[in-house]
Design an enzyme around this catalytic site. Structure first.
Site, mmCIF file in Angstrom:
data_model
loop_
_atom_site.group_PDB
_atom_site.id
_atom_site.type_symbol
_atom_site.label_atom_id
_atom_site.label_comp_id
_atom_site.label_asym_id
_atom_site.label_seq_id
_atom_site.Cartn_x
_atom_site.Cartn_y
_atom_site.Cartn_z
ATOM 1 N N GLY A 1 0.820 -1.194 0.000
ATOM 2 C CA GLY A 1 0.000 0.000 0.000
ATOM 3 C C GLY A 1 0.856 1.246 0.000
ATOM 4 O O GLY A 1 2.087 1.190 0.077
ATOM 5 N N GLY B 1 3.962 7.880 3.175
ATOM 6 C CA GLY B 1 4.962 6.990 2.604
ATOM 7 C C GLY B 1 4.328 5.713 2.105
ATOM 8 O O GLY B 1 3.152 5.688 1.742
ATOM 9 N N VAL C 1 3.578 1.355 2.511
ATOM 10 C CA VAL C 1 3.330 0.303 3.496
ATOM 11 C C VAL C 1 3.811 -1.019 2.907
ATOM 12 O O VAL C 1 3.479 -1.359 1.765
ATOM 13 C CB VAL C 1 1.832 0.212 3.859
ATOM 14 N N LYS D 1 5.199 0.707 7.918
ATOM 15 C CA LYS D 1 5.014 1.961 7.188
ATOM 16 C C LYS D 1 6.373 2.637 7.083
ATOM 17 O O LYS D 1 6.990 2.969 8.099
ATOM 18 C CB LYS D 1 4.008 2.860 7.899
ATOM 19 N N ASP E 1 -9.539 11.215 11.722
ATOM 20 C CA ASP E 1 -9.597 10.821 10.313
ATOM 21 C C ASP E 1 -10.277 9.458 10.160
ATOM 22 O O ASP E 1 -9.766 8.574 9.464
ATOM 23 C CB ASP E 1 -8.194 10.797 9.697
#
Length: 330
Positions: A21, A26, A28, A43, A132
């Site tokens: 991902g 950044g 993953v 990550k 979020d």
């Protein structure tokens, strides 16, 4: 012979296997943790300035242990590379499930909302506001057609609720459509803003439609969850449930018991394994050389250097910089 891992271990601990991902901070990766001897998600912080580094500091400081929360359990630094390690969740996100299945059955959504509110209750009890909450940040274990298991992740913009006076920044922090009106107006973080986002997420799962950028939540189909969702997404924060625990109480009164199975729909949503096998098996007999983690933190000078970097970037918004130093020094 097994394929050779692509690069040496980061900080002597994490062997990157394959990228699974990418995000604003950044990439993953699935990685082999030499200390725990298992695959984890890592990550890797991209090219970073002090502001991005402060987001990293904020995320690695969240250590909530709960079945429906996925928080970092370690971090490492190797030259200019900085990484966060967390549990590997294989079923994708609620966003990917929506893209595959469209609107989800009401009982399925009730279970998801139950688990999300449990996660938020634990996060808020730790003094953290996520800020979020959205389908892309709600990860799923690969349970097939069985009961879903949701985990709230990505604490990159989370804030300490007790430091309201320190977290005033110009503009809104969050994702358009999921932010409560007062959050979109730049008000200080408050747990009620996460509850609003949880309501918007449930409405999206029921309707299959995302919220508009103007902040108008989707209209749900009729059902037992509607009164609770109306309360969660009230524009006036005083009309929302007082806490995640209070919202769970309303969910119970709507007839959704804790741990309830879901039964709607002729064909259940299927949460598949979206990662597949790693490109190489676990390295045999590998052992760590050196680590940087919660058990073996970096020295005081390094911690303060990170905090001061955040202070230099944020300038007038010194409250966030102070919060970053507090998190590092703790």
């Amino acid at each position: 012979m097994s394929p050779v891992p692509p690069i040496p271990p980061l900080a002597g601990r994490y062997v990157l296997a394959d990228q699974v991902g990418a995000g604003g901070m950044g990439s993953v990766w699935r990685a082999w943790d030499l200390r725990q001897e298992r695959f984890v998600a890592v990550k890797v912080l991209g090219q970073h300035d002090a502001s991005l580094l402060l987001r990293f500091v904020r995320e690695q400081s969240v250590r909530v242990r709960h079945p429906h929360v996925i928080a970092p359990h370690g971090w490492a630094a190797d030259d200019d590379l900085v990484v966060l390690a967390m549990d590997l969740v294989r079923g994708g996100s609620l966003q990917s499930l929506l893209e595959t299945h469209g609107p989800l059955p009401a009982d399925f959504v009730a279970v998801v909302l139950d688990q999300l509110l449990q996660a938020l209750a634990a996060v808020h009890a730790a003094g953290v506001v996520h800020r979020d909450v959205k389908p892309a940040n709600l990860l799923l274990d690969a349970t097939g057609s069985a009961r879903p298991h949701v985990r709230l992740g990505d604490f990159g913009v989370a804030a300490l609720a007790e430091d309201v006076r320190l977290t005033r920044t110009p503009g809104a922090v969050g994702t358009d459509g999921y932010m409560a009106p007062e959050q979109a107006a730049g008000e200080p973080p408050d747990p009620g803003q996460d509850l609003y986002a949880a309501g918007v997420v449930a409405l999206q799962l029921l309707s299959g439609r995302p919220p508009t950028r103007s902040g108008q939540p989707p209209t749900p189909p009729p059902g037992r969850l509607v009164p609770l969702l109306d309360a969660l997404t009230a524009h006036d924060p005083r009309r929302r449930p007082a806490s995640a625990a209070a919202a769970l109480g309303l969910l119970r009164r709507a007839g959704v018991p804790s741990g309830a199975p879901w039964r709607d729909g002729p064909r259940p949503p299927v949460v598949v394994d979206r990662l597949g096998p790693p490109p190489w098996p676990a390295p045999p007999g590998a052992r760590p050389v050196s680590t940087l983690s919660r058990d073996h933190p970096p020295g005081r000078a390094h911690r303060w250097a990170l905090g001061l970097a955040g202070a230099g970037c944020l300038g007038g918004a010194g409250g966030l910089a102070v919060a970053g130093v507090r998190l590092l020094a703790g």
